[in-house]
Every structure is written in structure tokens, then in C-alpha cells.
Enzyme design. Structure first.
Site, PDB file in Angstrom:
ATOM      1  CE  LYS A  22      -1.775   1.516   4.025  1.00 14.29           C
ATOM      2  NZ  LYS A  22      -1.482   2.927   4.321  1.00 14.29           N
ATOM      3  CG  ASN A  23       2.263   2.622   3.474  1.00 15.95           C
ATOM      4  OD1 ASN A  23       1.103   2.945   3.162  1.00 15.95           O
ATOM      5  ND2 ASN A  23       2.609   2.352   4.708  1.00 15.95           N
ATOM      6  NE  ARG A  92      -7.516   7.688   6.393  1.00 18.64           N
ATOM      7  CZ  ARG A  92      -7.833   8.021   7.649  1.00 18.64           C
ATOM      8  NH1 ARG A  92      -8.978   8.575   7.905  1.00 18.64           N
ATOM      9  NH2 ARG A  92      -7.019   7.786   8.625  1.00 18.64           N
ATOM     10  CB  CYS A 116      -4.737  10.585  10.289  1.00 17.73           C
ATOM     11  SG  CYS A 116      -4.120   9.070  10.936  1.00 17.73           S
ATOM     12  NE  ARG A 121       0.096  10.121   9.685  1.00 18.31           N
ATOM     13  CZ  ARG A 121      -0.211   9.023   8.976  1.00 18.31           C
ATOM     14  NH1 ARG A 121      -1.390   8.496   9.077  1.00 18.31           N
ATOM     15  NH2 ARG A 121       0.678   8.505   8.160  1.00 18.31           N
ATOM     16  N   PRO A 122       1.639  16.327  11.293  1.00 21.08           N
ATOM     17  CG  PRO A 122       3.360  17.310  12.493  1.00 21.08           C
ATOM     18  CD  PRO A 122       2.409  16.163  12.519  1.00 21.08           C
ATOM     19  CB  ILE A 123       2.552  18.371   6.071  1.00 21.03           C
ATOM     20  CG1 ILE A 123       1.629  19.601   6.053  1.00 21.03           C
ATOM     21  CG2 ILE A 123       1.731  17.096   6.015  1.00 21.03           C
ATOM     22  CD1 ILE A 123       0.891  19.750   4.725  1.00 21.03           C
ATOM     23  CG  ASP A 124       6.789  20.219  10.627  1.00 20.70           C
ATOM     24  OD1 ASP A 124       5.996  19.266  10.771  1.00 20.70           O
ATOM     25  OD2 ASP A 124       7.955  20.208  11.060  1.00 20.70           O
ATOM     26  CG  ASP A 306       3.027   1.410   9.510  1.00 15.29           C
ATOM     27  OD1 ASP A 306       3.236   1.646   8.305  1.00 15.29           O
ATOM     28  OD2 ASP A 306       2.722   2.291  10.332  1.00 15.29           O
ATOM     29  NE  ARG A 398      -7.601   4.040   5.601  1.00 18.65           N
ATOM     30  CZ  ARG A 398      -6.642   4.469   6.447  1.00 18.65           C
ATOM     31  NH1 ARG A 398      -6.820   4.406   7.752  1.00 18.65           N
ATOM     32  NH2 ARG A 398      -5.509   4.956   5.993  1.00 18.65           N
TER      33      ARG A 398
HETATM   34  C1  EPZ Z   1       4.127   6.841   6.253  1.00 18.04           C
HETATM   35  O1  EPZ Z   1       3.352   7.874   6.849  1.00 18.04           O
HETATM   36  C2  EPZ Z   1       3.203   5.640   6.154  1.00 18.04           C
HETATM   37  N1  EPZ Z   1       2.038   5.964   5.314  1.00 18.04           N
HETATM   38  C3  EPZ Z   1       2.729   5.242   7.552  1.00 18.04           C
HETATM   39  O2  EPZ Z   1       1.949   4.056   7.418  1.00 18.04           O
HETATM   40  C4  EPZ Z   1       3.955   4.932   8.415  1.00 18.04           C
HETATM   41  O3  EPZ Z   1       3.526   4.653   9.723  1.00 18.04           O
HETATM   42  C5  EPZ Z   1       4.894   6.137   8.434  1.00 18.04           C
HETATM   43  O4  EPZ Z   1       5.250   6.492   7.081  1.00 18.04           O
HETATM   44  C6  EPZ Z   1       6.178   5.860   9.207  1.00 18.04           C
HETATM   45  O5  EPZ Z   1       6.817   4.755   8.663  1.00 18.04           O
HETATM   46  C7  EPZ Z   1       2.187   5.966   3.973  1.00 18.04           C
HETATM   47  O6  EPZ Z   1       3.266   5.724   3.450  1.00 18.04           O
HETATM   48  C8  EPZ Z   1       0.969   6.267   3.170  1.00 18.04           C
HETATM   49  P1  EPZ Z   1       6.186  10.179   8.463  1.00 18.04           P
HETATM   50  P2  EPZ Z   1       3.937   9.380   6.910  1.00 18.04           P
HETATM   51  O7  EPZ Z   1       6.092  11.435   7.701  1.00 18.04           O
HETATM   52  O8  EPZ Z   1       4.700   9.658   5.675  1.00 18.04           O
HETATM   53  C9  EPZ Z   1       6.149  13.314  12.036  1.00 18.04           C
HETATM   54  C10 EPZ Z   1       0.046   2.689   7.654  1.00 18.04           C
HETATM   55  O9  EPZ Z   1      -0.535   2.168   8.620  1.00 18.04           O
HETATM   56  N2  EPZ Z   1       6.193  14.316  10.968  1.00 18.04           N
HETATM   57  O10 EPZ Z   1       7.408   9.330   8.341  1.00 18.04           O
HETATM   58  O11 EPZ Z   1       2.819  10.268   7.263  1.00 18.04           O
HETATM   59  C11 EPZ Z   1       4.815  12.569  12.039  1.00 18.04           C
HETATM   60  O12 EPZ Z   1       3.862  13.291  12.802  1.00 18.04           O
HETATM   61  C12 EPZ Z   1       0.543   4.117   7.762  1.00 18.04           C
HETATM   62  O13 EPZ Z   1       0.259   2.119   6.554  1.00 18.04           O
HETATM   63  C13 EPZ Z   1       6.340  15.649  11.322  1.00 18.04           C
HETATM   64  O14 EPZ Z   1       6.427  16.003  12.499  1.00 18.04           O
HETATM   65  O15 EPZ Z   1       4.930   9.247   8.145  1.00 18.04           O
HETATM   66  C14 EPZ Z   1       5.163  11.257  12.666  1.00 18.04           C
HETATM   67  O16 EPZ Z   1       5.139  11.423  14.069  1.00 18.04           O
HETATM   68  C15 EPZ Z   1       0.301   4.703   9.151  1.00 18.04           C
HETATM   69  N3  EPZ Z   1       6.369  16.570  10.335  1.00 18.04           N
HETATM   70  C16 EPZ Z   1       6.610  11.013  12.185  1.00 18.04           C
HETATM   71  O17 EPZ Z   1       7.108  12.286  11.753  1.00 18.04           O
HETATM   72  C17 EPZ Z   1       6.277  16.238   9.011  1.00 18.04           C
HETATM   73  O18 EPZ Z   1       6.321  17.136   8.150  1.00 18.04           O
HETATM   74  C18 EPZ Z   1       6.716  10.048  11.029  1.00 18.04           C
HETATM   75  O19 EPZ Z   1       5.900  10.538  10.007  1.00 18.04           O
HETATM   76  C19 EPZ Z   1       6.127  14.879   8.670  1.00 18.04           C
HETATM   77  C20 EPZ Z   1       6.082  13.926   9.671  1.00 18.04           C
END
Ligand code: EPZ
Length: 419
Positions: A22-23, A92, A116, A121-124, A306, A398
Site C-alpha cells: 500500500k505504501n 488518505r 489522522c 501528522r503535521p506536514i511542516d 506499523d 483500507r
Molecule cells: C508513512 O506515513 C506511512 N504511510 C505510515 O503508514 C507509516 O507509519 C509512516 O510512514 C512511518 O513509517 C504511507 O506511506 C501512506 P512520516 P507518513 O512522515 O509519511 C512526524 C500505515 O498504517 N512528521 O514518516 O505520514 C509525524 O507526525 C501508515 O500504513 C512531522 O512532524 O509518516 C510522525 O510522528 C500509518 N512533520 C513522524 O514524523 C512532518 O512534516 C513520522 O511521520 C512529517 C512527519
């Protein structure tokens, strides 16, 4: 209201074919939007989130031809780089549309990014990276507006944390940027490598240094359409290996890449499962008891967040005290209340869950609240002798392809019902 009725306590044995990741699907399908021509992507998982995502691509004007496990995407004609608020449920996990829209159209308007049920899950980090490439970003009532009037120029970006999504979005946005983009402290998940392999096959010029945490994107002018097969889903694979431990059984998973699962395999061996690896198959067998251990989730190659809910569930039956520490997301112990209802002994303090093993879980009515937690609760009910119910299975739909059929194939007794 839909629910799963489970008659648990059976020993599950047999084989499971692992579906596409999926990812990996989301970033690779997003990357097809950079290509003017027909891309053919194989090993696509037949899951709700992918179906919703492809529906959304059609709505913005991309030609999509769907097969059972493959998709033909033709983004030749220009599409609308906009996702309105009412459609965010359809994308999503596909935050990578942001980078793809910007790469192709130098602009994007996307609602509902970030946020979520497993954390803020910020995007900073996404924004920091894109702005350093010359993208101007603003917010209009929760809708992210991005545009780069002067085009995109390569730059050096140092991520505060190895964010998977931010790494993917910066790679996508920089494919056609002028000059070189260097991403330091980049995420190293296999799904990132899959995206890079796809893009390089299509004519991008992306290098990954030794350990993978430095990625260099040399801008190119254009990409060409390609055929590509995405990697198998390592999280689905880990989930079924853990099911073997929970049901005292023996499960062989096929079509998997064991080197993606080293941290998980090591941990399952520590817990006392027999785990054998043979090319693209892994077999997990219960060997009479489960041993306590400590688990700490970390970015790849550490133990994957995960798989945290699944291993937490397994450890509720280990004979002794275990600790599970979640360092990636801030709200990912949501299944604890339901596991307590099933007789587990767990205490959550801060980012750690302290577990004292019990002899067995009791059947109960539990409620799925997120994808991995929901599947973990289903695993728990398959372990508990007696009849249980799992409410809101849509969360599991999902991200786990044909999970009811796969579990039945192992001798599990689970039916989807409507009350
Ligand atoms: C991806 O999410 C995966 N989703 C998640 O899988 C997975 O848990 C995660 O990576 C970590 O491996 C997809 O690929 C669609 P991150 P993503 O950005 O990209 C913080 C599942 O069950 N962060 O690596 O959203 C964030 O809040 C899903 O399949 C910031 O602070 O994960 C989190 O605490 C769940 N600022 C941490 O980093 C940002 O700009 C990791 O997030 C981005 C992230």
C-alpha cells in the site's frame, strides 16, 4: 452496521500470498502524474484506499484503467491539480499528490493534508522542503495552496526527522527542478527505494548514498512512460507472521522480501517463534511458549511503527513482562482499552506500554479505530477461544487485501456480518 464475527481459539496453519505494498503504491501512482504517456503498474493491492485514490485521479482528469492488481495510468492530458475538501477522504495516505502536482503543474491545491487518528501528522517538513525549492505555500481555510511562479530550483534540505512522506514529496517535486537537490536525513523505508527505482526507470536521475539517508536528485527535463511492478507489502507480511504466534500455529507467507523484515524477524525469534527464511518465503511457527521482550519502534531499518500494534498484541500472551515503546507517532496505543476488555494486562505510561503476559485472551466485542490497530484486534479475537465481534472493519479494509479470505484459508473462522 457492519462487523466481523470471529470464532477464535483455532490453531491457524497454511500459506498466505502477500499483496503489493500500500505504501509503495501511493508514491508510485502519484509519480505517474509526472509522465505524459501510459504507465503500467503491476502488483497493486486491491484495497479500499487505493480504489478511492484511483477514483480521485479520474475525477481530476487522469486516464485510469484498473485491473484486479494492475493499473494503467495515462496523465498525458493536463489534469486539475486540485483536491477539494469533500474529496480528502479519497486521498488518505496519498499526501504525495502534493509533490506530483507541483512537479507537473508548478501548483497544487489540496485539502485535508496531515492529521489522522494516530497522531497530529503535521506536514511542516514537507513544507520546509518544498519552500526551499522555490514553492510558495499558503493556507486557505484548511486548504494548502502551493505554487512556484519562478519554477523549481534544486537546493539542499536537512529534514528534522526522516519523514517518509516529506522525503517522497521532495523527491517528486525536484525531479524536474533546475540543478541538484540534496535531501539529508532522508527516510530509508523500502517504499522510498521503490519510488526512486520507478522514477529512475522512467528517466529521472536520483542517487542514494551508502546508508540511504542522503538522496541526490539531479533535475531532468522529461520522463518516459514505463511498466513497473511495486514491492510486496512488508507490513502485511509481518502481520501474518505474528498471527502464527497468536494462534499457536504455523504460517508460511509467500511473495515477500525477507530483507525488508529483518527487525521484525529478529524480534519474533526473541519472542520464541521459529522463523525460517527461504528466498521470497518466510515461515513462522509457534514453539510452545512466547517469551517477553522489549520493542522500540524507529524509522527504517528499525522496528516498524506499523507493526507496533500487532507485536503489542502478541506480547499480551508472553509469559513475563514486556515493554513496547512507540517513538514515531504520538497516539498509537489506541487498541489498549479493547485488549484490556479481552483480559490483557497493559499499562500505558507516556510513549511506553508495559505488558504483563496472561495465559489467554477472552472473547469480546472490540472496535477498530485505525488500520493497524483494527487488524491487531482481529488477530486478538482469532486467538481468544469463543465468539468475538470486531466493529468498524472498514478501517481494516483500507489496507489489507482480502484479509477475510486469507484468514479463512488458514483455518480461521471469521465472517463479515451486518446488524
Ligand atoms: C508513512 O506515513 C506511512 N504511510 C505510515 O503508514 C507509516 O507509519 C509512516 O510512514 C512511518 O513509517 C504511507 O506511506 C501512506 P512520516 P507518513 O512522515 O509519511 C512526524 C500505515 O498504517 N512528521 O514518516 O505520514 C509525524 O507526525 C501508515 O500504513 C512531522 O512532524 O509518516 C510522525 O510522528 C500509518 N512533520 C513522524 O514524523 C512532518 O512534516 C513520522 O511521520 C512529517 C512527519
Amino acid at each position: 452496521m457492519e462487523y466481523l464475527e470471529v470464532n477464535g481459539g483455532k490453531i491457524l496453519k497454511g500459506e498466505v500470498l502477500i499483496s503489493g505494498s500500500k505504501n509503495a503504491a501511493f508514491p508510485v501512482l502519484s509519480a505517474c502524474l509526472l509522465i505524459e504517456g501510459k504507465c503500467h503498474i503491476k502488483n497493486i493491492p486491491n484495497i479500499l484506499d487505493v480504489k478511492k485514490f484511483l477514483f480521485q485521479l479520474k475525477k481530476i482528469g487522469v486516464n485510469v484503467l484498473e485491473g484486479e492488481h494492475e493499473v494503467e495510468i495515462d496523465a498525458s492530458s493536463s489534469f486539475k491539480p486540485e483536491i477539494p475538501p469533500e474529496e480528502t477522504e479519497n486521498i488518505r495516505g496519498t499526501q504525495t499528490l502534493l509533490g506530483a502536482f507541483i512537479a507537473r503543474h508548478m501548483k497544487a491545491s489540496i485539502a485535508g493534508l496531515g492529521g489522522c487518528n494516530i497522531g497530529k501528522r503535521p506536514i511542516d517538513q514537507h513544507i520546509k522542503g518544498l519552500e526551499s525549492l522555490g514553492v510558495e505555500i499558503s493556507w486557505d481555510k484548511g486548504i494548502l495552496k502551493a505554487h512556484s511562479p519562478k519554477g523549481l530550483k534544486g537546493n539542499k534540505i536537512f529534514l528534522d526527522m526522516p519523514s517518509v512522506g516529506a522525503t517522497e514529496n521532495i523527491i517528486l517535486a525536484s525531479v524536474f527542478a533546475e540543478g541538484e537537490t540534496i535531501i539529508e536525513n532522508a527516510a530509508r523505508e523500502p517504499e522510498i527505494k521503490d519510488l526512486i527505482n520507478f522514477l529512475n526507470l522512467a528517466g529521472a536521475n536520483i542517487e542514494v548514498n551508502g546508508t540511504g539517508s542522503t538522496i541526490v536528485v539531479h533535475g531532468v527535463k522529461k520522463l518516459k512512460p514505463v511498466k513497473y511492478s511495486i514491492i510486496p507489502d512488508r507490513i502485511e507480511a509481518a502481520t501474518y507472521l505474528i498471527l502464527a504466534g497468536l494462534t499457536k500455529g504455523k504460517i508460511k507467507i509467500k511473495n515477500t522480501l525477507p530483507y525488508h523484515l529483518e527487525a521484525v524477524i529478529m524480534k519474533l525469534k526473541e519472542i520464541g517463534l521459529d522463523v525460517s527464511v527461504n528466498e521470497n518465503e518466510i515461515t513462522a511457527s509457534y514453539k510452545g511458549k512466547l517469551l517477553p521482550t522489549s520493542v522500540k519502534t524507529l524509522p527504517y531499518p528499525g522496528f516498524p511503527t506499523d507493526v507496533q500494534s500487532q507485536i503489542l498484541t502478541l506480547l499480551t500472551l508472553a509469559n513475563g513482562s514486556s515493554v513496547v515503546t512507540e517513538t514515531v507517532f504520538e497516539n498509537r496505543f489506541r487498541i489498549v482499552d479493547d485488549l484490556l476488555k479481552m483480559g490483557a494486562n497493559i499499562r500505558v505510561e507516556g510513549i511506553s506500554a508495559f505488558i504483563t503476559g496472561v495465559k489467554e485472551l477472552k472473547p469480546s466485542v472490540v472496535t477498530a479505530k485505525d488500520l493497524r490497530g483494527g487488524m491487531s484486534l482481529l488477530l486478538a479475537t482469532l486467538s481468544a477461544k469463543g465468539t468475538s465481534k470486531v466493529l468498524e472493519p472498514v478501517h481494516i479494509d483500507r489496507g489489507y487485501e482480502s484479509y477475510i479470505e486469507k484468514i479463512k484459508g488458514l483455518g480461521g473462522d471469521v465472517e463479515r456480518k451486518n446488524s
